[in-house]
Design an enzyme around this catalytic site. Structure first.
Site, PDB file in Angstrom:
ATOM      1  N   ASP A   1       3.030   4.163  -2.759  1.00  5.77           N
ATOM      2  CA  ASP A   1       2.756   4.002  -1.329  1.00  5.77           C
ATOM      3  C   ASP A   1       2.802   5.337  -0.603  1.00  5.77           C
ATOM      4  O   ASP A   1       3.383   6.314  -1.083  1.00  5.77           O
ATOM      5  CB  ASP A   1       3.743   3.025  -0.688  1.00  5.77           C
TER       6      ASP A   1
ATOM      7  N   ASP B   1       2.589  13.019  -1.228  1.00  2.04           N
ATOM      8  CA  ASP B   1       3.830  12.255  -1.337  1.00  2.04           C
ATOM      9  C   ASP B   1       3.455  10.787  -1.478  1.00  2.04           C
ATOM     10  O   ASP B   1       3.263  10.106  -0.478  1.00  2.04           O
ATOM     11  CB  ASP B   1       4.690  12.511  -0.094  1.00  2.04           C
TER      12      ASP B   1
ATOM     13  N   GLU C   1       8.320   2.794  -1.668  1.00  2.00           N
ATOM     14  CA  GLU C   1       9.413   3.762  -1.546  1.00  2.00           C
ATOM     15  C   GLU C   1       9.586   4.215  -0.109  1.00  2.00           C
ATOM     16  O   GLU C   1      10.716   4.417   0.360  1.00  2.00           O
ATOM     17  CB  GLU C   1       9.134   4.976  -2.452  1.00  2.00           C
ATOM     18  N   GLU C   2       8.475   4.380   0.596  1.00  2.00           N
ATOM     19  CA  GLU C   2       8.532   4.937   1.951  1.00  2.00           C
ATOM     20  C   GLU C   2       9.232   4.018   2.945  1.00  2.00           C
ATOM     21  O   GLU C   2       9.650   4.470   4.010  1.00  2.00           O
ATOM     22  CB  GLU C   2       7.124   5.278   2.452  1.00  2.00           C
TER      23      GLU C   2
ATOM     24  N   ASP D   1       8.943  13.569  -7.034  1.00 10.30           N
ATOM     25  CA  ASP D   1       8.761  13.202  -5.626  1.00 10.30           C
ATOM     26  C   ASP D   1       9.309  14.283  -4.695  1.00 10.30           C
ATOM     27  O   ASP D   1       9.704  14.002  -3.564  1.00 10.30           O
ATOM     28  CB  ASP D   1       9.464  11.854  -5.364  1.00 10.30           C
TER      29      ASP D   1
END
Length: 410
Positions: A81, A142, A176-177, A199
């Protein structure tokens, strides 16, 4: 390999995978499943084994051991994501060969310029191939740079069986975000002793310390009365919210802190006279200070409740993740090997605390110690995001070197 990694990254970046914290599904957005399915196909195409995607969009695969040595299984992870801070739809990556160190016009029509005057670190990438946005979206380095690096490293190891290695697991995760990356991650199925998230940011970064993190939602409730007859009757929720925020230390915000300094971050404020809601991020690397921050916010709320009434102000605090240092320090081999890998490649390790969190923050507390490694990106979560392809290649070589070191130490 350079052309391959550029093509991989661009193909991933063009899929809109922005997560959505208001969604209750996993993954939170359908675009993440689209990318997951792409990655499953690519993993199979390059020759990875045990390629799976579960109903929540978690992708896993195996590079089998090619030696009789007993080597601990290690893993590499990246998230699919992109951030919620800025749009990730219709990303148009721009590849700039041999960057000249000057201003980069991202979008002439909109007069959007990526300049080393505004971002001084950009000048350090003179001579690099860099990938930028067109100024209207984020880039998604990212963490699609991390995905491309893991995929390229696995492809290389499969093509070079003369490089001996143990079993390697890879995983690509959703959400993850928005802090949910490991929520449905099956650590037992992944079956690795150690892992690394790809990351991070600039070249050389290794991170094994993250924040202790919590979120706070404060709801202030008022009473709305016509302003002309409001004396003694109106209770202005927005005014209570302003008073509350004013009681927090002004020098303990994101704008005023760095390194190991924690903060209170007012991430949003919405409302009116009748009701106003404040959302805060509470962060600190030190567990005791983290607890003190939560207690201080609760104390301020209680103080104002005595003035305005207990029902006027509601506070909800939720812990999000904890400093992975507490779980990684007992097994520092996982960091030492990554550090040695960089040194072997002539890269100076830059070990700093993360002023944020990664999937590794939670995975480390789930029994999988997982430090973080650089990907080569800068200016994440906005229109000025870019990534150095040269440093992406260094990240690929770092993965390969880590895999080799585990075999050599066995």
């Amino acid at each position: 390999m350079k052309t391959e990694i550029i093509n991989r990254f661009i193909s991933y970046a063009q899929v809109d995978t922005q997560s959505d914290e208001n969604s209750e599904t996993c993954p939170s957005t359908p675009g993440q499943l689209v990318l997951a399915q792409m990655l499953v196909g690519e993993l199979k195409a390059i020759g990875m084994q045990e390629v799976t995607m579960d109903s929540n969009g978690y992708v896993m695969a195996t590079l089998p051991s090619n030696t009789d040595k007993e080597i601990p299984t290690i893993g590499f992870l990246a998230h699919m994501d992109t951030a919620t801070d800025f749009t990730g739809a219709d990303v148009k990556p721009q590849v700039i060969e041999n960057y000249n160190g000057q201003d980069i016009v991202l979008n002439e029509a909109l007069n959007i310029v990526l300049s080393p005057q505004e971002f001084p670190e950009l000048a350090g990438y003179k001579g690099h191939t860099i990938i930028t946005t067109d100024g209207t979206t984020l880039l998604g380095a990212d963490d699609k740079a991390g995905i491309a690096e893991i995929m390229t490293a696995m492809d290389y190891l499969i093509r070079h069986p003369e490089l001996k290695h143990g079993k390697v697991r890879v995983a690509f995760t959703p959400d993850e975000e928005i802090g949910r990356g490991p929520d449905k991650f099956d650590v037992s199925a992944f079956d690795a002793v150690y892992a690394y998230t790809m990351d991070g940011g600039p070249l050389g970064g290794i991170e094994y310390e993250s924040f202790h993190a919590a979120s706070a939602t404060i709801t202030c409730k008022g009473t709305n009365v016509h302003p002309g007859s409001a004396k003694g009757k109106m209770v202005n929720a927005a005014k209570i919210a302003m008073e509350l925020h004013g009681k927090l230390p002004a020098n303990e915000t994101t704008e005023e802190t760095e390194g190991y300094e924690g903060f209170y971050h007012l991430s949003s404020i919405q409302g009116d006279v009748e009701q106003t809601q404040l959302r805060y991020l509470i962060r600190d690397h030190d567990r005791n200070r983290f607890q003190e921050r939560k207690s201080e916010l609760a104390r301020i709320v209680e103080e104002l409740q005595k003035t305005y009434g207990e029902k006027r102000i509601e506070l909800e605090i939720k812990d999000e993740y904890f400093n992975m240092r507490e779980k990684i320090e007992p097994v520092m081999e996982v960091v030492d090997i990554a550090t040695q890998a960089l040194e072997n490649l002539g890269i100076v390790p830059n070990i700093q605390p993360i002023r944020g969190g990664t999937d590794g923050s939670q995975l480390s507390y789930m029994g999988l110690p997982t430090p973080n490694i650089f990907t080569g990106g800068e200016n994440y979560h906005g229109r000025f995001e870019y990534v150095s392809v040269d440093n992406m290649m260094h990240a690929v070589n770092t993965i390969i070197e880590i895999v080799k070191l585990y075999e050599q130490r066995a």
